[in-house]
Design a protein around this motif. Structure first.
Motif, mmCIF file in Angstrom:
data_model
loop_
_atom_site.group_PDB
_atom_site.id
_atom_site.type_symbol
_atom_site.label_atom_id
_atom_site.label_comp_id
_atom_site.label_asym_id
_atom_site.label_seq_id
_atom_site.Cartn_x
_atom_site.Cartn_y
_atom_site.Cartn_z
ATOM 1 N N LEU A 150 -30.439 -40.241 86.489
ATOM 2 C CA LEU A 150 -28.717 -39.931 86.335
ATOM 3 C C LEU A 150 -28.011 -40.846 85.627
ATOM 4 C CD1 LEU A 150 -26.847 -37.927 87.835
ATOM 5 C CD2 LEU A 150 -26.613 -39.443 89.631
ATOM 6 N N LYS A 154 -22.362 -43.525 93.441
ATOM 7 C CA LYS A 154 -22.904 -42.134 93.045
ATOM 8 C C LYS A 154 -21.821 -41.194 92.391
ATOM 9 C CE LYS A 154 -24.504 -39.228 96.013
ATOM 10 N NZ LYS A 154 -25.606 -38.777 97.025
ATOM 11 N N VAL A 187 -26.123 -33.431 88.542
ATOM 12 C CA VAL A 187 -24.850 -33.856 88.997
ATOM 13 C C VAL A 187 -24.863 -33.284 90.610
ATOM 14 C CG1 VAL A 187 -22.326 -33.927 89.270
ATOM 15 C CG2 VAL A 187 -23.471 -34.682 87.209
ATOM 16 N N CYS A 191 -21.349 -39.924 88.582
ATOM 17 C CA CYS A 191 -21.634 -38.488 88.335
ATOM 18 C C CYS A 191 -20.247 -37.943 87.889
ATOM 19 C CB CYS A 191 -21.802 -37.564 89.727
ATOM 20 S SG CYS A 191 -23.214 -37.622 90.554
#
Lengths: 165, 214
Positions: free
Chosen positions: B53, B179, B164, B183
């Motif tokens: 990510l 996080k 996401v 995102c």
């Protein structure tokens, strides 16, 4: 035509009680015969049997600080079922769902209730959840996978309504 | 001199912000108390997911040339390497989860998982596999640049949105704040880069080439 007839009859049977009508609305087409009672058999949940180890040993407790509890009833009349084995497993602070120390069985009491103290359940595969099974033959097998509303919860309950095998 | 110092400071700030946005989420995940109860494959799977990510944030920035102080050729090379890194991270993520719990991983891959987020992750994974195939076969397929760009960008958007949503719905080792920031940054960078490269720049070029322009 056949389906319509069933549906109308189910609705008539359930009329009078709002709960009854709701139950018929959701499942009446599938099983009109049992639709008039309040105790529908519990359906196995998706993924409920994942990492099941049949025959988990009976335990006093698996650990401390977290309580798994619930009630077991008979489908139809809802009578509490005593002496029924419920198998419980979950990912806890001790390890994952495949860790043998996270598997245990308990028997229901006279009032159909069961409870088991265990280590704190922790999020596993994205959700904090437990697994429970009834898998002993007298009734139809049911696997549950209840999710905790919050990972910091220290208890979780799951009820069974069992249908004869 | 003052101009130079100011642009130098801005450049440093940009790189520091990128590094923080990428490293903090992985660092938080690496220190999660949940790791104590997890086996090595599960720990690796989780960290690989967070790292994948984080790497996603670099991709649109490299593709659009937004990172200061890099030459275009360097950016193209890095974009390809980071892409390979994302593919490796996803392989470790899925592989580690499979080793940890085969039934849960299979449920997710077969789209019958009880968890609502797994389908987003699996969609992103297939879009990533398609991207890797497209990259490997680019020469052989003989795609025109315009077709390549559309295919690559559509797949990239699926990867970004899928990843996401997948990450945000998961309760795991990642910290909520780092996080969410990561995102948000990935979504914003992707949106800005795609609109800039595929909408605004072609429009401006067309206008510049149009007769009577200027």
């Amino acid at each position: 035509m056949q389906i319509t007839t069933h549906s109308r009859r189910s609705l008539l049977l359930g009329a009078g009680a709002a709960a009854g009508v709701l139950a018929v609305g959701s499942t009446g087409l599938m099983r009109p015969a049992s639709a008039s009672t309040g105790f529908e058999p519990t359906q196995t949940m998706r993924g409920g049997s994942n990492n099941y180890r049949p025959g988990a040993p009976f335990v006093e407790r698996l650990g401390e600080g977290f309580w798994m509890s619930g009630a077991v009833r008979r489908a139809g009349d809802g009578a509490p079922l005593a002496g029924v084995r419920i198998q419980i497993w979950a990912a806890t602070t001790l390890g994952g769902e495949r860790e043998p120390a996270n598997h245990g069985s308990v028997l229901t009491a006279e009032d159909g209730s069961y409870r088991l103290e265990m280590p704190q359940i922790v999020p596993n595969f994205g959700q904090p959840h437990a697994h429970l099974a009834y898998d002993d033959g007298a009734f139809q097998t049911v696997f549950l996978r209840p999710v905790m509303p919050s990972a910091s919860d220290t208890s979780l309950s799951a009820d069974f309504v069992l249908a004869p095998a | 001199m003052a101009e130079n110092a100011r642009s130098g400071a801005a450049r440093l700030l940009a790189w520091a912000a990128l590094a923080a946005a990428m490293i903090a989420p992985v660092a938080v995940a690496a220190t999660s108390p949940l790791l104590a109860s997890r086996g090595a494959p599960y720990v690796i799977a989780g960290l690989a997911g967070a790292a994948g990510l984080a790497l996603l944030l670099a991709q649109p920035l490299l593709a659009a040339g937004y990172l200061p102080g890099l030459r275009a050729a360097t950016e193209r090379r890095l974009h390809r390497r980071v892409g390979a890194g994302i593919a490796l991270a996803v392989a470790l993520h899925v592989g580690g989860l499979y080793v940890t719990s085969p039934p849960d991983a299979l449920d997710a891959l077969l789209l019958v998982s009880p968890t609502p987020f797994s389908v987003y992750g699996v969609a992103a994974m297939w879009a990533l596999i398609a991207t890797a195939a497209l990259v490997a076969l680019r020469g052989r397929l003989g795609l025109r640049p315009a077709a390549w760009r559309i295919a690559h960008n559509v797949l990239a958007v699926v990867i970004v949105i899928g990843s996401v949503v997948h990450a945000m719905l998961i309760e795991g080792t990642m910290g909520a704040l780092s996080k969410t920031v990561l995102c948000g940054a990935v979504l914003a960078a992707t949106a800005v880069a795609v609109v800039h490269l595929r909408v605004l720049r072609p429009m401006r070029r067309r206008r510049a080439q149009a007769p009577g322009a200027g």
